[in-house]
Design an enzyme around this catalytic site. Structure first.
Site, PDB file in Angstrom:
ATOM      1  CG  ASP A   1      56.590  53.387  35.236  1.00 20.03           C
ATOM      2  OD1 ASP A   1      56.621  54.304  34.404  1.00 20.03           O
ATOM      3  OD2 ASP A   1      56.735  53.557  36.458  1.00 20.03           O
TER       4      ASP A   1
ATOM      5  CE  LYS B   1      50.516  54.054  30.797  1.00 19.75           C
ATOM      6  NZ  LYS B   1      51.228  53.462  31.922  1.00 19.75           N
ATOM      7  N   GLY B   2      53.439  52.552  26.117  1.00 23.67           N
ATOM      8  CA  GLY B   2      54.015  53.140  24.899  1.00 23.67           C
ATOM      9  C   GLY B   2      54.214  52.100  23.825  1.00 23.67           C
TER      10      GLY B   2
ATOM     11  N   GLY C   1      56.220  58.765  30.980  1.00 21.93           N
ATOM     12  CA  GLY C   1      57.381  58.496  30.133  1.00 21.93           C
ATOM     13  C   GLY C   1      57.087  57.225  29.367  1.00 21.93           C
ATOM     14  CG  HIS C   2      53.791  56.675  27.487  1.00 26.28           C
ATOM     15  ND1 HIS C   2      52.578  57.151  27.086  1.00 26.28           N
ATOM     16  CD2 HIS C   2      53.661  56.413  28.813  1.00 26.28           C
ATOM     17  CE1 HIS C   2      51.752  57.183  28.126  1.00 26.28           C
ATOM     18  NE2 HIS C   2      52.395  56.740  29.174  1.00 26.28           N
TER      19      HIS C   2
ATOM     20  CD  GLN D   1      50.398  59.646  34.942  1.00 26.38           C
ATOM     21  OE1 GLN D   1      49.302  60.076  34.670  1.00 26.38           O
ATOM     22  NE2 GLN D   1      51.492  60.143  34.391  1.00 26.38           N
TER      23      GLN D   1
ATOM     24  CB  ALA E   1      60.795  56.600  30.881  1.00 25.09           C
ATOM     25  CB  THR E   2      59.535  60.954  33.669  1.00 29.46           C
ATOM     26  OG1 THR E   2      58.680  60.557  32.610  1.00 29.46           O
ATOM     27  CG2 THR E   2      59.402  62.460  33.882  1.00 29.46           C
ATOM     28  CB  THR E   3      62.062  60.845  37.864  1.00 27.28           C
ATOM     29  OG1 THR E   3      61.651  59.492  38.103  1.00 27.28           O
ATOM     30  CG2 THR E   3      60.842  61.746  37.777  1.00 27.28           C
TER      31      THR E   3
ATOM     32  NE  ARG F   1      59.761  52.476  35.998  1.00 25.04           N
ATOM     33  CZ  ARG F   1      59.964  52.276  34.696  1.00 25.04           C
ATOM     34  NH1 ARG F   1      60.206  51.059  34.238  1.00 25.04           N
ATOM     35  NH2 ARG F   1      59.916  53.278  33.850  1.00 25.04           N
TER      36      ARG F   1
HETATM   37  P1  IMP Z   1      52.769  63.242  40.073  1.00 25.98           P
HETATM   38  O1  IMP Z   1      51.969  62.651  38.978  1.00 25.98           O
HETATM   39  O2  IMP Z   1      54.057  63.857  39.631  1.00 25.98           O
HETATM   40  O3  IMP Z   1      51.963  64.168  40.935  1.00 25.98           O
HETATM   41  O4  IMP Z   1      53.208  62.034  41.063  1.00 25.98           O
HETATM   42  C1  IMP Z   1      52.246  61.322  41.850  1.00 25.98           C
HETATM   43  C2  IMP Z   1      52.620  59.845  41.918  1.00 25.98           C
HETATM   44  O5  IMP Z   1      52.426  59.249  40.641  1.00 25.98           O
HETATM   45  C3  IMP Z   1      54.062  59.569  42.298  1.00 25.98           C
HETATM   46  O6  IMP Z   1      54.110  58.372  43.059  1.00 25.98           O
HETATM   47  C4  IMP Z   1      54.740  59.341  40.973  1.00 25.98           C
HETATM   48  O7  IMP Z   1      55.898  58.544  41.073  1.00 25.98           O
HETATM   49  C5  IMP Z   1      53.636  58.624  40.219  1.00 25.98           C
HETATM   50  N1  IMP Z   1      53.719  58.776  38.766  1.00 25.98           N
HETATM   51  C6  IMP Z   1      53.428  59.870  38.038  1.00 25.98           C
HETATM   52  N2  IMP Z   1      53.593  59.629  36.736  1.00 25.98           N
HETATM   53  C7  IMP Z   1      53.989  58.357  36.628  1.00 25.98           C
HETATM   54  C8  IMP Z   1      54.290  57.511  35.515  1.00 25.98           C
HETATM   55  O8  IMP Z   1      54.200  57.888  34.347  1.00 25.98           O
HETATM   56  N3  IMP Z   1      54.677  56.241  35.817  1.00 25.98           N
HETATM   57  C9  IMP Z   1      54.727  55.785  37.093  1.00 25.98           C
HETATM   58  N4  IMP Z   1      54.445  56.524  38.151  1.00 25.98           N
HETATM   59  C10 IMP Z   1      54.078  57.806  37.926  1.00 25.98           C
END
Ligand code: IMP
Length: 431
Positions: free
Chosen positions: A13, A16-17, A40-41, A224, A299-301, A305
């Site tokens: 987060d 990067k996007g 989520g970019h 990530q 942006a995804t869930t 933060r």
């Molecule tokens: P997973 O990638 O869904 O298995 O989640 C593993 C960990 O990576 C968790 O702490 C997520 O919140 C974190 N995570 C996964 N994708 C992202 C991202 O795009 N941004 C920030 N955290 C992420």
């Protein structure tokens, strides 16, 4: 051969996007190399906001080709939905978007197990996005996965899905006391996805390397961040892929010999979603203020933060592991109005000061940050176009970070729009 990498250098987060979108016009190809739709970019272009999950952040620019590399895990349903949403907004994918036939697939049984495992873990949960990312990479490493190319081969799809469903149903029923999954439904559904994705499926290894050989410019886009990297991050509170620059080679099929600039995107402060140690986390008013000012919600869930001061001990480690040559520093504008801004330069662990980033999360959990304080600034920064026009306090803050990390800045970002940036150097060395 001009190939640059843009990767996250904190816990994801970082923005990067925006950086990839900004640099995309100078590239011929943008290629995502790992992660899945957990990413989520966000790209804000000409007043329009786009949230990209699997599609590379170069897609908004008409003349740029976009590739999903072999290191990505693809949920075809999510991908088709994303493509459809973008096409409805006038973005064309025809002849400029390709998915590696080697990229692994996410199936409903991966999603099911991801969620069941997290539910069972209670307070020890990772805080995953629940999208099946970890289990899909597990099948890849276990050599029981299916790849995008297999979507076109009904017999292969049928054999492997049936074998996997048997195993996952045993787990679901007996370990988690959950409902089971129907193999036939998945086979039919995924074969249909294959038909729809067929025009996009390609051998991206050859596409990328032939383009480079022909003098084209390639931007490799990570998802990530360094601290969520499977090998180098805060294990086990990490994602299941390598967002690091090593992962950029493995996940694209482009040799690291071709990498020139490695751009680490870092926020001017720090955030993290999900569980795991975060030494500089601010739990009180200031943390809440940063979250509100920086709009720090996933942006995804949509999850809030966790926010804190910038952690230079962690960032220095990320610079080392990834060979970061340039930092794109984002969201400096969010720090306006804070009286005293701290930066963590080392940790105090069991009474001893150390600048090293520890391997064990249990050690990192004990780490007390050693801070250096900076005087803040009050004026808003958005709209400033030249480095020298930044307030002196902001320049001092930036100068310290640069010197500490021993890197150059390529961008100082002061807002979410493309234009709200101070660009200090371009994405490719020969520009
Ligand atoms: P997973 O990638 O869904 O298995 O989640 C593993 C960990 O990576 C968790 O702490 C997520 O919140 C974190 N995570 C996964 N994708 C992202 C991202 O795009 N941004 C920030 N955290 C992420």
């Amino acid at each position: 051969m001009p190939c640059s990498v843009v990767l996250g250098s904190q816990w994801g987060d970082e923005g990067k996007g925006k950086i990839v979108d900004m640099y995309a016009p100078s590239a011929d190809i943008v290629m995502r190399y790992q992660g899945g739709h957990n990413a989520g970019h966000t790209v804000l272009a000409d007043g329009h906001s786009y949230i990209l999950h699997l599609v590379p952040s170069g897609i908004i620019h008409k003349g740029v080709a976009n590739l999903i590399g072999n290191g990505v895990v693809v949920d075809p349903k999510a991908l088709l939905k994303e493509i459809e949403g973008l096409e409805n907004r006038g973005i064309s994918f025809k002849d400029r978007f390709f998915i590696s036939d080697r990229a692994h697939l996410i199936f409903p049984y991966h999603v099911l197990i991801d969620r069941l495992k997290e539910d069972r873990a209670g307070s020890a949960k990772i805080g995953t996005t629940g999208l099946g990312i970890g289990p899909a990479y597990t099948d890849k490493a276990n050599r029981s996965g299916l790849r995008v190319g297999d979507l076109l081969d009904r017999a292969a799809l049928e054999t492997v899905v049936r074998a996997n469903v048997v195993q996952y149903n045993i787990l679901a029923e007996n370990l988690y006391n959950s409902e089971t999954i129907d193999a036939q439904g998945i086979i039919d559904e995924y074969y249909e996805y294959g038909k729809r994705l067929r025009p996009f499926i390609a051998d991206t290894v050859y596409l990328a390397n032939a383009a480079l050989k022909g003098g084209k410019k390639l931007l490799l886009e990570g998802a990530q961040g360094a601290m969520l990297d499977l090998d180098f991050g805060t294990y086990p509170f990490v994602t299941s892929s390598n967002g690091s620059s090593g992962g950029a080679a493995v996940g694209s099929g482009v040799s690291p010999m071709h990498f020139s600039k490695i751009i680490g995107v870092a926020k001017a402060y720090c955030t993290r979603v999900g569980s795991g140690a975060f030494p500089t986390e601010l739990k009180g008013e200031l943390g809440d203020a940063l979250r509100a000012a920086g709009k720090e919600f996933g942006a995804t869930t949509g999850r809030a933060r966790r926010c804190g001061y910038i952690d230079l001990a962690a960032l220095k480690y990320a610079v080392t592991v990834n060979g970061i040559t340039h930092i794109a520093l984002t969201k400096l504008d969010v720090l306006s109005g804070i009286d005293e801004i701290k930066v963590c330069t080392a940790y105090r662990i069991d009474g001893e000061e150390s600048a090293r980033f520890p391997a064990a999360v249990s050690t990192l959990e004990k780490a007390e940050p050693v801070y250096k304080s900076f005087k803040g600034w009050t004026q808003p920064l958005t709209g400033i176009a030249r480095f020298d026009d930044l307030p002196k306090q902001a320049r001092d803050y930036l100068a310290f970070i640069k010197e500490f990390l021993d890197v150059e800045y390529c961008v100082i970002s002061l807002g979410s729009d493309r234009n709200q940036s101070i660009v200090l150097s371009e994405a490719f060395n020969d520009n």
